[in-house]
Scaffold this motif. Structure first.
Motif, mmCIF file in Angstrom:
data_model
loop_
_atom_site.group_PDB
_atom_site.id
_atom_site.type_symbol
_atom_site.label_atom_id
_atom_site.label_comp_id
_atom_site.label_asym_id
_atom_site.label_seq_id
_atom_site.Cartn_x
_atom_site.Cartn_y
_atom_site.Cartn_z
ATOM 1 N N ARG A 33 0.715 -1.235 0.015
ATOM 2 C CA ARG A 33 -0.115 0.021 0.042
ATOM 3 C C ARG A 33 0.870 1.180 0.021
ATOM 4 O O ARG A 33 0.662 2.166 -0.696
ATOM 5 N N ASP A 34 1.820 1.096 0.921
ATOM 6 C CA ASP A 34 2.612 2.511 0.890
ATOM 7 C C ASP A 34 3.380 2.678 -0.447
ATOM 8 O O ASP A 34 3.689 3.833 -0.981
ATOM 9 N N ILE A 35 4.198 1.456 -1.112
ATOM 10 C CA ILE A 35 4.817 1.725 -2.086
ATOM 11 C C ILE A 35 3.758 2.134 -3.240
ATOM 12 O O ILE A 35 4.266 3.084 -4.150
ATOM 13 N N THR A 39 4.249 5.849 -5.197
ATOM 14 C CA THR A 39 4.347 5.939 -6.713
ATOM 15 C C THR A 39 3.343 6.771 -7.418
ATOM 16 O O THR A 39 3.472 7.643 -8.268
ATOM 17 N N LEU A 40 2.036 6.821 -6.740
ATOM 18 C CA LEU A 40 0.891 7.684 -7.368
ATOM 19 C C LEU A 40 1.098 8.958 -6.907
ATOM 20 O O LEU A 40 0.860 9.714 -7.753
ATOM 21 N N ALA A 41 1.585 9.276 -5.770
ATOM 22 C CA ALA A 41 1.974 10.626 -5.320
ATOM 23 C C ALA A 41 3.002 11.224 -6.231
ATOM 24 O O ALA A 41 2.934 12.422 -6.732
ATOM 25 N N HIS A 47 2.954 15.540 -13.149
ATOM 26 C CA HIS A 47 2.017 15.902 -14.128
ATOM 27 C C HIS A 47 1.142 17.071 -13.700
ATOM 28 O O HIS A 47 0.206 17.356 -14.466
ATOM 29 N N ALA A 48 1.087 17.474 -12.545
ATOM 30 C CA ALA A 48 0.197 18.372 -11.815
ATOM 31 C C ALA A 48 0.711 19.881 -11.986
ATOM 32 O O ALA A 48 1.604 20.098 -12.238
ATOM 33 N N GLU A 49 -0.417 20.560 -12.412
ATOM 34 C CA GLU A 49 -0.186 21.941 -12.603
ATOM 35 C C GLU A 49 -0.378 22.513 -11.326
ATOM 36 O O GLU A 49 -1.512 23.435 -11.177
ATOM 37 N N THR A 130 2.741 18.097 -2.564
ATOM 38 C CA THR A 130 1.658 19.107 -3.208
ATOM 39 C C THR A 130 0.892 19.763 -2.119
ATOM 40 O O THR A 130 0.851 19.393 -1.090
ATOM 41 N N ALA A 131 0.490 21.020 -2.248
ATOM 42 C CA ALA A 131 -0.318 21.667 -1.461
ATOM 43 C C ALA A 131 -1.373 20.989 -0.946
ATOM 44 O O ALA A 131 -1.827 21.203 0.087
ATOM 45 N N GLU A 132 -2.004 19.926 -1.683
ATOM 46 C CA GLU A 132 -3.265 19.449 -1.331
ATOM 47 C C GLU A 132 -2.856 18.204 -0.130
ATOM 48 O O GLU A 132 -3.945 17.987 0.438
#
Length: 133
Positions: A33-35, A39-41, A47-49, A130-132
């Motif tokens: 789950r942590d891996i 990876t998703l984060a 790719h995030a603006e 990220t700020a979120e």
């Protein structure tokens, strides 16, 4: 929460078990789950603006053909991202730098890629928040 079954080759399973033990996970599910979250984060921030913070760390050979001046030039070119930089002399040949960055995640990733890709830079790593988050 859902239960799933996955198939791993023996070497990968051995690596997963060693990682789980090293990091103190109580079971393989927690490690996986942590891996997956990490990876998703990481993919999300690449790719995030959106805005956030990051820590860029890298080791480089300070005597390598104008490398120190190229890194400083890149830092000045992206001065708007820089919060602080720590410079450590590891030995006669190598330096460690840790840069705290703040700004657009896409621009931070671009800056990190530019620094890490320089000939003579080793062990580059970017950790994003990220700020979120």
């Amino acid at each position: 929460m859902q239960r799933i079954t996955i198939t791993l080759d023996d070497d990968l399973l051995t690596t997963l078990d060693a990682l789980s033990q090293q990091r103190g996970y109580h079971n393989r599910s927690e490690a996986i789950r942590d891996i997956l979250r990490n990876t998703l984060a990481h993919d999300h921030t690449q790719h995030a603006e959106q805005h956030g913070y990051a820590v860029l760390s890298y080791v480089y050979e300070h005597e390598k053909r104008d490398l120190a001046s190229r890194i400083v030039s890149a830092q000045h070119h992206h001065h708007d991202l820089s919060v602080s930089t720590l410079h450590v002399h590891i030995n006669h040949d190598d330096c460690l730098e840790v840069a705290v960055l703040k700004g657009n995640m896409h621009e931070i990733q671009h800056f990190a890629d530019d620094v890490i890709a320089q000939r003579g830079v080793r062990h580059g790593h970017l950790q994003c928040l990220t700020a979120e988050e």
